[in-house]
Motif scaffolding. Sequence first.
Motif, PDB file in Angstrom:
ATOM      1  N   VAL A 295       0.772  -1.090  -0.154  1.00 38.33           N
ATOM      2  CA  VAL A 295       0.365  -0.239   0.062  1.00 38.33           C
ATOM      3  C   VAL A 295       1.061   1.194  -0.141  1.00 38.33           C
ATOM      4  CG1 VAL A 295      -1.896   1.635   0.880  1.00 38.33           C
ATOM      5  CG2 VAL A 295      -1.876  -1.040   0.753  1.00 38.33           C
ATOM      6  N   LEU A 296       2.345   1.507   1.067  1.00 39.47           N
ATOM      7  CA  LEU A 296       2.817   2.635   0.679  1.00 39.47           C
ATOM      8  C   LEU A 296       3.269   2.882  -0.865  1.00 39.47           C
ATOM      9  CD1 LEU A 296       4.727   1.963   4.201  1.00 39.47           C
ATOM     10  CD2 LEU A 296       3.047   3.846   4.077  1.00 39.47           C
ATOM     11  N   ASN A 297       3.967   1.584  -1.329  1.00 35.30           N
ATOM     12  CA  ASN A 297       4.578   1.650  -2.386  1.00 35.30           C
ATOM     13  C   ASN A 297       3.469   2.323  -3.927  1.00 35.30           C
ATOM     14  OD1 ASN A 297       7.021   0.636  -1.900  1.00 35.30           O
ATOM     15  ND2 ASN A 297       6.595  -1.165  -1.937  1.00 35.30           N
ATOM     16  N   SER A 298       2.138   1.949  -3.603  1.00 37.99           N
ATOM     17  CA  SER A 298       0.935   2.505  -4.503  1.00 37.99           C
ATOM     18  C   SER A 298       0.739   4.167  -3.903  1.00 37.99           C
ATOM     19  CB  SER A 298       0.889   1.788  -4.925  1.00 37.99           C
ATOM     20  OG  SER A 298       0.066   1.244  -3.895  1.00 37.99           O
ATOM     21  N   GLN A 299      -0.369   3.573  -2.905  1.00 37.10           N
ATOM     22  CA  GLN A 299      -1.203   5.180  -2.809  1.00 37.10           C
ATOM     23  C   GLN A 299      -0.170   5.637  -2.203  1.00 37.10           C
ATOM     24  OE1 GLN A 299      -4.964   3.626  -0.286  1.00 37.10           O
ATOM     25  NE2 GLN A 299      -5.210   1.634  -1.325  1.00 37.10           N
TER      26      GLN A 299
ATOM     27  N   ASP B 200       2.011   7.725  -3.831  1.00 36.16           N
ATOM     28  CA  ASP B 200       0.920   8.786  -4.317  1.00 36.16           C
ATOM     29  C   ASP B 200       0.914  10.193  -4.088  1.00 36.16           C
ATOM     30  OD1 ASP B 200       1.611   7.040  -7.434  1.00 36.16           O
ATOM     31  OD2 ASP B 200      -1.371   6.489  -7.209  1.00 36.16           O
ATOM     32  N   LEU B 201       0.187   9.849  -2.709  1.00 38.81           N
ATOM     33  CA  LEU B 201      -0.027  10.582  -1.694  1.00 38.81           C
ATOM     34  C   LEU B 201       1.373  11.801  -1.638  1.00 38.81           C
ATOM     35  CD1 LEU B 201      -2.529   9.140   0.979  1.00 38.81           C
ATOM     36  CD2 LEU B 201      -3.023  10.919  -0.436  1.00 38.81           C
ATOM     37  N   LEU B 202       2.703  11.359  -1.074  1.00 35.52           N
ATOM     38  CA  LEU B 202       3.635  12.136  -0.947  1.00 35.52           C
ATOM     39  C   LEU B 202       3.703  13.316  -2.547  1.00 35.52           C
ATOM     40  CD1 LEU B 202       5.596   9.688   1.046  1.00 35.52           C
ATOM     41  CD2 LEU B 202       4.174  11.791   1.458  1.00 35.52           C
ATOM     42  N   GLU B 203       3.841  12.453  -3.736  1.00 37.41           N
ATOM     43  CA  GLU B 203       4.348  12.607  -5.322  1.00 37.41           C
ATOM     44  C   GLU B 203       3.484  14.407  -5.622  1.00 37.41           C
ATOM     45  OE1 GLU B 203       6.490  12.220  -6.858  1.00 37.41           O
ATOM     46  OE2 GLU B 203       7.279  10.375  -6.514  1.00 37.41           O
ATOM     47  N   GLU B 204       2.190  14.046  -4.561  1.00 37.33           N
ATOM     48  CA  GLU B 204       1.035  15.137  -5.228  1.00 37.33           C
ATOM     49  C   GLU B 204       1.616  16.615  -3.721  1.00 37.33           C
ATOM     50  OE1 GLU B 204      -2.442  13.020  -4.209  1.00 37.33           O
ATOM     51  OE2 GLU B 204      -3.091  12.712  -5.909  1.00 37.33           O
ATOM     52  N   ARG B 205       1.987  16.045  -2.835  1.00 31.71           N
ATOM     53  CA  ARG B 205       2.477  17.585  -1.794  1.00 31.71           C
ATOM     54  C   ARG B 205       3.171  18.411  -1.936  1.00 31.71           C
ATOM     55  NH1 ARG B 205      -2.101  16.379  -1.036  1.00 31.71           N
ATOM     56  NH2 ARG B 205      -2.130  18.262  -0.410  1.00 31.71           N
ATOM     57  N   PRO B 206       3.415  19.652  -1.894  1.00 28.35           N
ATOM     58  CA  PRO B 206       4.057  20.477  -2.692  1.00 28.35           C
ATOM     59  C   PRO B 206       5.157  20.404  -2.098  1.00 28.35           C
ATOM     60  CG  PRO B 206       1.745  21.605  -2.696  1.00 28.35           C
ATOM     61  CD  PRO B 206       1.070  20.091  -2.188  1.00 28.35           C
ATOM     62  N   GLY B 207       6.963  20.725  -2.419  1.00 29.73           N
ATOM     63  CA  GLY B 207       7.476  20.871  -1.705  1.00 29.73           C
ATOM     64  C   GLY B 207       8.101  19.292  -1.205  1.00 29.73           C
ATOM     65  N   TYR B 208       7.285  18.001  -2.090  1.00 26.61           N
ATOM     66  CA  TYR B 208       7.581  17.030  -1.657  1.00 26.61           C
ATOM     67  C   TYR B 208       9.579  16.424  -2.280  1.00 26.61           C
ATOM     68  CZ  TYR B 208       8.018  12.190  -1.881  1.00 26.61           C
ATOM     69  OH  TYR B 208       8.968  10.656  -2.183  1.00 26.61           O
ATOM     70  N   ARG B 209      10.164  15.776  -1.605  1.00 24.67           N
ATOM     71  CA  ARG B 209      11.786  15.735  -2.179  1.00 24.67           C
ATOM     72  C   ARG B 209      12.116  14.517  -2.331  1.00 24.67           C
ATOM     73  NH1 ARG B 209      10.731  19.548  -4.771  1.00 24.67           N
ATOM     74  NH2 ARG B 209      10.703  21.458  -5.099  1.00 24.67           N
TER      75      ARG B 209
ATOM     76  N   MET C 206      -1.288  13.589   5.113  1.00 24.47           N
ATOM     77  CA  MET C 206      -1.194  12.770   6.137  1.00 24.47           C
ATOM     78  C   MET C 206      -1.478  11.916   7.465  1.00 24.47           C
ATOM     79  SD  MET C 206       0.576  12.605   3.341  1.00 24.47           S
ATOM     80  CE  MET C 206       1.025  10.322   3.558  1.00 24.47           C
ATOM     81  N   ARG C 207      -1.687  12.804   8.235  1.00 29.01           N
ATOM     82  CA  ARG C 207      -1.749  12.572   9.331  1.00 29.01           C
ATOM     83  C   ARG C 207      -3.155  11.257   9.296  1.00 29.01           C
ATOM     84  NH1 ARG C 207      -2.541  16.268  11.792  1.00 29.01           N
ATOM     85  NH2 ARG C 207       0.479  16.621  12.145  1.00 29.01           N
ATOM     86  N   GLU C 208      -4.318  12.082   7.760  1.00 30.09           N
ATOM     87  CA  GLU C 208      -5.379  11.540   8.147  1.00 30.09           C
ATOM     88  C   GLU C 208      -5.186  10.351   7.365  1.00 30.09           C
ATOM     89  OE1 GLU C 208      -7.582  14.061   6.210  1.00 30.09           O
ATOM     90  OE2 GLU C 208      -7.810  15.563   8.078  1.00 30.09           O
ATOM     91  N   ARG C 209      -4.525  10.039   6.329  1.00 31.85           N
ATOM     92  CA  ARG C 209      -4.337   8.885   5.857  1.00 31.85           C
ATOM     93  C   ARG C 209      -3.284   7.804   6.276  1.00 31.85           C
ATOM     94  NH1 ARG C 209      -5.948   9.907   0.181  1.00 31.85           N
ATOM     95  NH2 ARG C 209      -6.464   7.837  -0.005  1.00 31.85           N
ATOM     96  N   ARG C 210      -2.676   7.965   7.146  1.00 29.20           N
ATOM     97  CA  ARG C 210      -1.985   7.138   7.259  1.00 29.20           C
ATOM     98  C   ARG C 210      -2.295   5.685   8.204  1.00 29.20           C
ATOM     99  NH1 ARG C 210       0.932  10.319  10.628  1.00 29.20           N
ATOM    100  NH2 ARG C 210       2.209  10.944   8.378  1.00 29.20           N
ATOM    101  N   PRO C 211      -3.618   6.155   8.935  1.00 27.66           N
ATOM    102  CA  PRO C 211      -4.404   4.632   9.670  1.00 27.66           C
ATOM    103  C   PRO C 211      -4.173   4.107   8.859  1.00 27.66           C
ATOM    104  CG  PRO C 211      -4.892   6.551  10.554  1.00 27.66           C
ATOM    105  CD  PRO C 211      -3.796   6.868   9.532  1.00 27.66           C
ATOM    106  N   ALA C 212      -5.062   4.694   7.459  1.00 28.54           N
ATOM    107  CA  ALA C 212      -5.858   3.165   6.384  1.00 28.54           C
ATOM    108  C   ALA C 212      -4.132   2.744   5.375  1.00 28.54           C
ATOM    109  CB  ALA C 212      -6.352   4.070   5.601  1.00 28.54           C
TER     110      ALA C 212
END
Length: 203
Positions: free
Chosen positions: A21-25, A28-37, A69-75
């Motif tokens: 799940v981390l490698n897919s969803q 993708d979530l991280l890639e959408e966030r501004p400033g992610y490197r 990320m706090r909201e999505r992390r548990p799932a």
Amino acid sequence: MFVRTVYATGDPALLDSALRVLNSQGHDLLEERPGYRGAGVFVDRELGKLLTVSWWESEEAQVNSDEVMRERRPALLEPFAASVAVEHYRVAVFHALPRPVVGGALRVARLEFDPRDADLLADTFHASALPRLETVQGLARAALFLDRDRGRGTVGTVFTDHRTLSASRAAQSAIRRSVTAKAHVTVVALEEFDVIHADPHTL
């Protein structure tokens, strides 16, 4: 540069489901966030430990990503994670050598120090530890993360494979002893992980 670490523990038998799940969803979530490197994913399959490290170009970008990320992390971490700890650091030192890391191994030393000694620690690591680490066979990356307010830090060293990680233990122990004495630092934990993923120019 700033980093957020997520440290999760749980049933080793359920670790692979979290990784998928981390490698897919999660990616993708991280890639959408501004400033992610970039990010790294590390595991201890035997004990059931998962460590992720995400890199951000500014503290603002890191903070702004926290709510989503706090909201999505548990799932993302279900059903594996029984406990989750999130921490934030500033990158004090990062050094990368042109060597492969995927399939390698990470050693993490967790540090505590008087916040007034943060600059001393950063300077000592850069001037004393880093040149010696570069001579250790198989080293690919080394980093020092600091939380200056709380007096906490993390040293991460990535090796190209498990053989060189194992062979480095004595040499790195001597380096730690020297640095902790000079910089008034206490090592409160020492761990090793498999490298599952590591973006270029990250740990």
